[in-house]
Design a protein around this motif. Sequence first.
Motif, PDB file in Angstrom:
ATOM      1  N   GLY A 159      21.677  24.474  15.584  1.00  0.00           N
ATOM      2  CA  GLY A 159      20.338  24.936  15.218  1.00  0.00           C
ATOM      3  C   GLY A 159      19.827  24.247  13.966  1.00  0.00           C
ATOM      4  N   LEU A 160      20.701  24.108  12.971  1.00  0.00           N
ATOM      5  CA  LEU A 160      20.306  23.415  11.744  1.00  0.00           C
ATOM      6  C   LEU A 160      20.003  21.941  12.005  1.00  0.00           C
ATOM      7  N   ILE A 161      20.786  21.320  12.885  1.00  0.00           N
ATOM      8  CA  ILE A 161      20.527  19.914  13.235  1.00  0.00           C
ATOM      9  C   ILE A 161      19.159  19.775  13.890  1.00  0.00           C
ATOM     10  N   VAL A 220      16.400  15.777  22.161  1.00  0.00           N
ATOM     11  CA  VAL A 220      17.565  16.196  21.377  1.00  0.00           C
ATOM     12  C   VAL A 220      17.671  17.711  21.356  1.00  0.00           C
ATOM     13  N   ALA A 221      16.558  18.413  21.183  1.00  0.00           N
ATOM     14  CA  ALA A 221      16.585  19.879  21.156  1.00  0.00           C
ATOM     15  C   ALA A 221      17.108  20.430  22.482  1.00  0.00           C
ATOM     16  N   LEU A 226       7.968  23.142  17.909  1.00  0.00           N
ATOM     17  CA  LEU A 226       8.660  23.533  19.129  1.00  0.00           C
ATOM     18  C   LEU A 226      10.151  23.230  19.046  1.00  0.00           C
ATOM     19  N   GLY A 227      10.519  22.081  18.486  1.00  0.00           N
ATOM     20  CA  GLY A 227      11.932  21.763  18.294  1.00  0.00           C
ATOM     21  C   GLY A 227      12.577  22.758  17.352  1.00  0.00           C
ATOM     22  N   ALA A 228      11.867  23.130  16.298  1.00  0.00           N
ATOM     23  CA  ALA A 228      12.398  24.090  15.329  1.00  0.00           C
ATOM     24  C   ALA A 228      12.611  25.460  15.974  1.00  0.00           C
TER      25      ALA A 228
END
Length: 160
Positions: free
Chosen positions: A14-16, A34-35, A141-143
């Motif tokens: 999640g942090l990545i 990547v997500a 959205l990735g976050a």
Amino acid sequence: MKKSMLSILAIVLGLIIIAFPMVGLIGAQAIIGVAVLLMGVFLLISGISEVDYSPSRGIATVIIGILILILGLILLFSPNTFAFLAALTIYLAGILLIIAGLVTLIGNKDSGFSFWSGVLGIILGVIYIILGTYARDPMVLGALIGIWLILTGIIRLLDN
């Protein structure tokens, strides 16, 4: 021990995912690819570890993890596919969060982790679809997937 390792893995992944949007140099294709890829890695590993406790839920999670991994690889390495699926990708990622939440929720109703992680996946999947409709920044959205992984890891750590 296995639960702690999966929790830490979810938090680190999640942090990545959250860190990638902060860089600002990666395109939307890579961010979403990547997500989705890291979400697939987590679901695959989580499913493998769950086979001991709940074979049906573990196998379902492994299958979903494999499908999400394949989708993540396609999104990451195929610009043409990404361009074709760009509008659908936002909805697809939200739907995948909802499906992952449903599998977790239905698989084991007795565990506090399963209930809250499932509910969280469903809620964040719906938020993902709503934000995806109006947000023009893929970093948000990735976050959101990163937040799901972090919260899932924390819930799993706190579950007795």
